[in-house]
Design an enzyme around this catalytic site. Sequence first.
Site, PDB file in Angstrom:
ATOM      1  N   GLY A 125       0.758  -1.266  -0.077  1.00  0.00           N
ATOM      2  CA  GLY A 125      -0.025   0.001  -0.030  1.00  0.00           C
ATOM      3  C   GLY A 125       0.895   1.160  -0.003  1.00  0.00           C
ATOM      4  O   GLY A 125       0.294   2.350   0.468  1.00  0.00           O
ATOM      5  N   SER A 126       1.948   1.059  -0.597  1.00  0.00           N
ATOM      6  CA  SER A 126       2.765   2.593  -0.739  1.00  0.00           C
ATOM      7  C   SER A 126       1.812   3.516  -1.460  1.00  0.00           C
ATOM      8  O   SER A 126       2.045   4.855  -0.942  1.00  0.00           O
ATOM      9  CB  SER A 126       4.070   2.360  -1.141  1.00  0.00           C
ATOM     10  OG  SER A 126       4.119   2.070  -2.458  1.00  0.00           O
ATOM     11  N   ARG A 128     -16.455 -14.920  -9.736  1.00  0.00           N
ATOM     12  CA  ARG A 128     -15.756 -13.487 -10.066  1.00  0.00           C
ATOM     13  C   ARG A 128     -17.072 -12.723  -9.865  1.00  0.00           C
ATOM     14  O   ARG A 128     -16.871 -11.456  -9.095  1.00  0.00           O
ATOM     15  CB  ARG A 128     -15.239 -13.299 -11.199  1.00  0.00           C
ATOM     16  CG  ARG A 128     -13.633 -14.336 -11.378  1.00  0.00           C
ATOM     17  CD  ARG A 128     -12.856 -13.650 -12.072  1.00  0.00           C
ATOM     18  NE  ARG A 128     -13.305 -13.406 -13.731  1.00  0.00           N
ATOM     19  CZ  ARG A 128     -12.847 -12.365 -14.412  1.00  0.00           C
ATOM     20  NH1 ARG A 128     -11.913 -11.486 -14.037  1.00  0.00           N
ATOM     21  NH2 ARG A 128     -13.331 -12.383 -15.699  1.00  0.00           N
ATOM     22  N   ASN A 180      -6.351   3.054 -12.103  1.00  0.00           N
ATOM     23  CA  ASN A 180      -5.172   2.107 -12.139  1.00  0.00           C
ATOM     24  C   ASN A 180      -3.832   2.789 -11.969  1.00  0.00           C
ATOM     25  O   ASN A 180      -3.610   3.460 -12.813  1.00  0.00           O
ATOM     26  CB  ASN A 180      -5.180   1.148 -12.807  1.00  0.00           C
ATOM     27  CG  ASN A 180      -4.384  -0.196 -12.479  1.00  0.00           C
ATOM     28  OD1 ASN A 180      -4.131  -0.520 -11.323  1.00  0.00           O
ATOM     29  ND2 ASN A 180      -3.681  -0.995 -13.336  1.00  0.00           N
ATOM     30  N   ASP A 221      -5.077  -3.331 -18.341  1.00  0.00           N
ATOM     31  CA  ASP A 221      -4.062  -2.383 -18.594  1.00  0.00           C
ATOM     32  C   ASP A 221      -4.026  -1.674 -20.169  1.00  0.00           C
ATOM     33  O   ASP A 221      -3.042  -1.304 -20.639  1.00  0.00           O
ATOM     34  CB  ASP A 221      -2.562  -3.194 -18.543  1.00  0.00           C
ATOM     35  CG  ASP A 221      -2.349  -3.699 -17.191  1.00  0.00           C
ATOM     36  OD1 ASP A 221      -2.871  -3.312 -16.171  1.00  0.00           O
ATOM     37  OD2 ASP A 221      -1.467  -4.669 -17.255  1.00  0.00           O
ATOM     38  N   HIS A 260       0.063   1.686 -12.774  1.00  0.00           N
ATOM     39  CA  HIS A 260       0.818   0.410 -13.558  1.00  0.00           C
ATOM     40  C   HIS A 260       2.432   0.942 -13.716  1.00  0.00           C
ATOM     41  O   HIS A 260       2.361   2.097 -14.271  1.00  0.00           O
ATOM     42  CB  HIS A 260       0.026   0.006 -14.972  1.00  0.00           C
ATOM     43  CG  HIS A 260       0.799  -1.036 -15.675  1.00  0.00           C
ATOM     44  ND1 HIS A 260       0.461  -2.384 -15.301  1.00  0.00           N
ATOM     45  CD2 HIS A 260       1.651  -1.351 -16.555  1.00  0.00           C
ATOM     46  CE1 HIS A 260       1.336  -3.170 -15.755  1.00  0.00           C
ATOM     47  NE2 HIS A 260       1.948  -2.567 -16.743  1.00  0.00           N
TER      48      HIS A 260
HETATM   49  C1  GRF Z   1       2.808  -0.774  -7.961  1.00  0.00           C
HETATM   50  O1  GRF Z   1       4.267  -0.912  -8.324  1.00  0.00           O
HETATM   51  C2  GRF Z   1       1.879  -0.585  -8.870  1.00  0.00           C
HETATM   52  O2  GRF Z   1       2.045   0.123 -10.001  1.00  0.00           O
HETATM   53  C3  GRF Z   1       1.466  -1.745  -9.040  1.00  0.00           C
HETATM   54  O3  GRF Z   1       1.616  -2.655  -7.852  1.00  0.00           O
HETATM   55  C4  GRF Z   1       2.444  -1.922  -7.054  1.00  0.00           C
HETATM   56  C5  GRF Z   1       1.787  -1.624  -5.824  1.00  0.00           C
HETATM   57  O4  GRF Z   1       2.805  -1.123  -4.907  1.00  0.00           O
HETATM   58  N1  GRF Z   1       0.008  -2.109  -9.702  1.00  0.00           N
HETATM   59  P1  GRF Z   1       2.137  -0.640  -3.550  1.00  0.00           P
HETATM   60  O5  GRF Z   1       1.120  -1.682  -2.800  1.00  0.00           O
HETATM   61  O6  GRF Z   1       1.243   0.612  -4.017  1.00  0.00           O
HETATM   62  O7  GRF Z   1       3.236  -0.346  -2.586  1.00  0.00           O
END
Ligand code: GRF
Length: 217
Positions: free
Chosen positions: A16-17, A69, A111, A149, A113
């Site tokens: 969750g950064s 799902r 999202n 994506d 990515h």
């Molecule tokens: C990030 O690199 C994001 O781009 C990808 O998954 C990772 C999640 O990292 N979709 P965090 O959990 O937000 O630290």
Amino acid sequence: MTGARKRVGVLISGRGSNLQALLDASTDPAFPAEIALVISNRPGVYGLERAQSAGVATATISHQDYPNRDSFDGAIDAALRGAGCEIVCLAGFMRIFTPGFVNRWPNRILNIHPSLLPSFTGLHVQRRAIEAGATIAGCTVHIVTPDLDSGPILAQAAVPVLPDDTEDSLSARILEQEHRLYPSALAWLAEGRVRIDGNRALVDGATASGVLLSPSL
Ligand code: GRF
């Protein structure tokens, strides 16, 4: 800012950064969005602690508790609507939604990515960028559509791929930019500045800011 802040649900599966970056941005009263709910599909992940520390409501909705799902997506949808969410941010959420779910949130799911889409969709994209010999990598915030994506791109940030990069070092360089990019892109959507034209997302008031050469000469 004037008017109500948009209520946002953030979906996570891990550390969750990026969630933290959104939580931090939303502590500014001028930020046009507030995080109303954080949902994880995995119990006990660190991102849930981050939300709790910020005083934000959390829910764990494990895909393993649902027979298919559709029913899992239905539970996520109900939780988001129950919390009054208007925008959904995927932040390291490792499940793919059904088209039915995505279509219930038209142009309302973002999202992040860790590649410069449309290059390198899917998983392990930082390693694949190194292996492919790319000299520029980066990250993308895009609108989520039923295809993985590949929805309209809202914002991108580029970083160099250095000769001695490992998957970890490149991922860290990209992640730093993710944390800058995601709050900005969310703000644009929350402010109603994003217009969708086909597969393009146009941001009112956005300007181009130069050229990036890698390696720089
Ligand atoms: C990030 O690199 C994001 O781009 C990808 O998954 C990772 C999640 O990292 N979709 P965090 O959990 O937000 O630290």
